[in-house]
Write a protein that holds these residues in place. Structure first.
Motif, PDB file in Angstrom:
ATOM      1  N   GLU A 166       8.320   3.783   4.161  1.00 28.57           N
ATOM      2  CA  GLU A 166       7.567   3.881   5.410  1.00 28.57           C
ATOM      3  C   GLU A 166       8.067   5.048   6.273  1.00 28.57           C
ATOM      4  O   GLU A 166       7.405   5.471   7.210  1.00 28.57           O
ATOM      5  CB  GLU A 166       7.659   2.556   6.174  1.00 28.57           C
ATOM      6  CG  GLU A 166       6.432   2.316   7.042  1.00 28.57           C
ATOM      7  CD  GLU A 166       6.432   0.951   7.701  1.00 28.57           C
ATOM      8  OE1 GLU A 166       6.316  -0.055   6.960  1.00 28.57           O
ATOM      9  OE2 GLU A 166       6.552   0.888   8.932  1.00 28.57           O
ATOM     10  N   ARG A 222      -4.108   1.032  12.501  1.00 24.17           N
ATOM     11  CA  ARG A 222      -2.894   1.197  11.709  1.00 24.17           C
ATOM     12  C   ARG A 222      -2.833   2.637  11.248  1.00 24.17           C
ATOM     13  O   ARG A 222      -3.320   2.982  10.176  1.00 24.17           O
ATOM     14  CB  ARG A 222      -2.879   0.212  10.531  1.00 24.17           C
ATOM     15  CG  ARG A 222      -1.575   0.248   9.743  1.00 24.17           C
ATOM     16  CD  ARG A 222      -1.419  -0.937   8.827  1.00 24.17           C
ATOM     17  NE  ARG A 222      -1.281  -2.175   9.572  1.00 24.17           N
ATOM     18  CZ  ARG A 222      -0.169  -2.562  10.213  1.00 24.17           C
ATOM     19  NH1 ARG A 222       0.906  -1.812  10.175  1.00 24.17           N
ATOM     20  NH2 ARG A 222      -0.138  -3.693  10.872  1.00 24.17           N
ATOM     21  N   GLU A 252       2.642   4.227   6.541  1.00 23.71           N
ATOM     22  CA  GLU A 252       2.186   2.867   6.208  1.00 23.71           C
ATOM     23  C   GLU A 252       1.601   2.833   4.795  1.00 23.71           C
ATOM     24  O   GLU A 252       0.955   3.793   4.365  1.00 23.71           O
ATOM     25  CB  GLU A 252       1.101   2.431   7.196  1.00 23.71           C
ATOM     26  CG  GLU A 252       1.525   2.413   8.655  1.00 23.71           C
ATOM     27  CD  GLU A 252       2.159   1.100   9.078  1.00 23.71           C
ATOM     28  OE1 GLU A 252       2.256   0.181   8.238  1.00 23.71           O
ATOM     29  OE2 GLU A 252       2.558   0.999  10.255  1.00 23.71           O
ATOM     30  N   ARG A 279       4.952   6.593  10.867  1.00 22.24           N
ATOM     31  CA  ARG A 279       5.259   5.578   9.847  1.00 22.24           C
ATOM     32  C   ARG A 279       4.294   5.781   8.694  1.00 22.24           C
ATOM     33  O   ARG A 279       3.067   5.733   8.895  1.00 22.24           O
ATOM     34  CB  ARG A 279       5.084   4.161  10.422  1.00 22.24           C
ATOM     35  CG  ARG A 279       6.084   3.870  11.523  1.00 22.24           C
ATOM     36  CD  ARG A 279       5.977   2.450  12.017  1.00 22.24           C
ATOM     37  NE  ARG A 279       6.885   2.249  13.146  1.00 22.24           N
ATOM     38  CZ  ARG A 279       6.983   1.129  13.842  1.00 22.24           C
ATOM     39  NH1 ARG A 279       6.220   0.087  13.537  1.00 22.24           N
ATOM     40  NH2 ARG A 279       7.829   1.044  14.837  1.00 22.24           N
TER      41      ARG A 279
HETATM   42 MG    MG Z   1       4.815  -2.244  10.973  1.00 25.39          MG
END
Ligand code: MG
Ligand code: ATP
Length: 566
Positions: free
Chosen positions: A92, A151, A142, A140
């Motif tokens: 990540e 997200r 993801e 991040r």
């Molecule tokens: Mg998270």
């Protein structure tokens, strides 16, 4: 702002790649454009909204004594090695090297940096409490960036860190933030619910998530309608269920040809799933784990990970299951060696249960957990379900979906100990600072706000975060009297602080109305022949559809008053 000048390229069609409403509407309203998966440009309308959200956050953080600063995005690996997170963070983390081959990362969060800052300059208890925050991009990588800004891989977060002298002082800071978060989301026009995000082993709950209730939410939450208990499903505590009163019978095997799933076995043997043991095999970084829950329950993997203190918990492959001497569909805890068995509390209360026999096409009957197998650990490891008893009051709980927009967390001395961030107390004794961290997803808050405020025509912005408060639509841009009047209204409203867009584009009124609804300005002001002939302006609320005919004598005040009611 004149619409002819505003860079808000609206789209008529819903882009195919967008699954959730906020993503669809932000693309259609000309607010965002994608650069790469989970990485976006915020166009002027979005940027205006984000700045409004940020300012609300700033005001509430400052009101509690927070001080804004700005930390680097690029962070050296050494600090992360000291806290042990360089390895733990895994894929990540966006990692990079400088020209000398030294390791860096793009900050996914800032505990390491802020703790180092406090460590360098805080010496005495007199300098505490301290609350420092920033509003900045986070990175991040993801696994599944999705749902537009929900997200992302690059997103904006407000992160505040508190430093205190002891546990009580930390609790004060924590409660200040709890209160501030409620205010932030209320001011943003969101219906938001704080939920417990951890079982609170040490003196009350140590973490809350702020959830915007929405169908599209990725998080499942559980709440009680009788008391105020609410928790993330992953974290919800569970009481063991009643045990069956029955004498234990002798263990025996039964043939169950090609009967594998709980539902199939239940139907085939005519036994309730409640009387069966579901065995799920996992591979961790250390060993192979069998997690046991009752047949009608599901394993809560977060709890299993916490209980076993492991970093990786992946379903075991068919081969791994073979290697330990069993078969998928027929696995069970009786007689298996070289595995770590963790059982849910409720499983250990079963009497004469059914489970897999670790032989192809066979199950066992009359399994009695305490007699027939040994477990490494018994714990609460199942997922809460609708109608389970509330852990506080025992009433049946309900489930809902939520979007996590904020998270507050008592870190205590985890980072200050690792990085030796100490201070001298009143007695001259050296102690680690007691820390908390508090995050708000700014870009996610904007998306969540749309999930709660839209209709078939577009977005309905809550007034405090709307990019503009009103739009003026002249019916005919060829009509000089109309245009002159529209211009006057435009100037007067903006002067009075009512942020207004003048749709002066050479487009049909229908197109302008559609764009106004799509973008979601709280008020739509139509300037047509009525204004010129009768001295009346038509103002419509985007949210309620209420239309007010306002006399031009004191329209600025009237529109201002209307804005407070929409
Ligand atoms: Mg998270
Ligand atoms: P999640 O469980 O959704 O991944 P998290 O627990 O990783 O969230 P935190 O580290 O607590 O999140 O971050 C604080 C806040 O930042 C979250 O409450 C959320 O609003 C926001 N956030 C976290 N990850 C993302 C992301 N990938 N995109 C947008 N916002 C995010």
């Amino acid at each position: 702002m004149r619409a002819s000048h505003l860079y808000a390229p609206t789209l008529r069609e819903t882009p195919a790649e967008a699954e959730v409403v906020s993503h669809q509407l932000m693309l259609r309203a000309g607010m965002i454009r994608k650069a790469a998966g989970g990485i976006y440009t915020y166009l002027p309308l979005a940027w205006k909204i984000l700045k409004k959200i940020e300012n609300i956050i700033r005001e509430e953080m400052d009101a509690k004594g927070g001080q804004e600063l700005l930390m680097p995005i690029v962070q050296p690996a050494e600090l992360w090695t000291e806290t042990g997170r360089w390895d733990v963070y895994g894929d990540e983390m966006f990692r990079l090297k400088d020209r000398h081959g030294r390791d860096f990362c793009l900050g996914p969060t800032h505990e390491e940096i802020i703790t180092t800052v406090a460590k360098t300059d805080v010496r005495s208890y007199r300098q505490l409490p301290l609350m420092l925050y920033q509003i900045q991009n986070k990175y991040r990588d993801e696994i599944r960036p999705r749902f537009g800004l929900m997200r992302g891989r690059e997103f904006i977060m407000k992160d505040l860190y508190s430093f205190d002298r002891n546990e009580e002082a930390l609790h004060d800071s924590y409660m200040k933030m709890y209160d501030a978060y409620g205010k932030v989301f209320e001011r943003c026009g969101l219906i938001c619910r704080p939920v417990e995000a951890d079982s609170g082993a040490i003196g009350g709950s140590g973490s809350h998530e702020f959830m915007v209730i929405a169908e599209s939410g990725e998080a499942a939450i559980v709440y009680c309608s009788e008391c105020d208990y609410a928790a993330n499903v992953e974290k919800a505590e569970l009481l063991p269920l009643e045990a069956v009163e029955e004498a234990s019978k002798q263990l025996s095997a039964v043939n169950t040809p090609a009967v594998k799933t709980i539902a199939e076995v239940s139907a085939y043997l005519n036994i309730d799933p409640e009387r069966m043991i579901k065995t799920v095999a996992y591979q961790t970084e250390k060993d192979i784990v069998l997690a046991l829950v009752r047949g009608d329950h599901e394993v809560n993997e977060v709890k299993v990970k916490n209980e076993l203190n492991c970093l990786v918990l992946e379903l075991a492959s068919e081969q791994t299951v073979k290697d330990i001497g069993s078969y998928i569909g027929f696995i069970g805890p009786v007689g298996l060696k070289n595995v770590t068995i963790i059982a849910d509390n409720t499983v250990m209360r079963l009497v004469n249960a059914v489970c897999g026999a670790n032989k192809q096409d066979q199950h066992l009957l009359n399994v009695n957990p305490n007699r027939d197998f040994t477990v490494a650990k018994t714990a609460d490891i199942r997922l809460i379900q609708e109608n389970d008893p509330c852990p506080r009051c025992g009433q049946a709980v309900k489930m809902a979906r939520g979007i996590e927009v904020g998270h507050i967390f008592k870190l205590r001395t985890k980072y200050s100990t690792a990085l030796a961030a100490t201070f001298l107390d009143e007695n001259g004794k050296e102690k680690p600072m007691v820390m908390g961290c508090y995050g708000i997803g700014v870009t996610r808050t904007m998306a969540a706000s749309i999930e709660q405020n839209y209709d078939k025509d577009g977005i309905i912005w809550p007034v405090p975060i709307a990019p503009y408060h009103a739009v003026i639509v002249p019916i005919s841009i060829k009509d000089e009297a109309q245009m002159k009047f529209a211009e006057e209204v435009y100037q007067a409203l903006n002067k009075a602080g009512i942020e207004t867009v003048f749709d002066d584009r050479n487009e049909r009124p229908g197109v302008k109305f559609k764009d106004a609804d799509l973008i979601g300005y709280p008020l739509k002001i139509t300037v047509g022949p009525k204004v010129v002939n009768e001295g009346v302006i038509e103002v419509k609320s985007r949210r309620t559809g209420e239309v007010r005919h306002i006399n031009i004598e004191n329209y600025v005040e009237e529109i201002g008053a209307f804005l407070k009611k929409v």
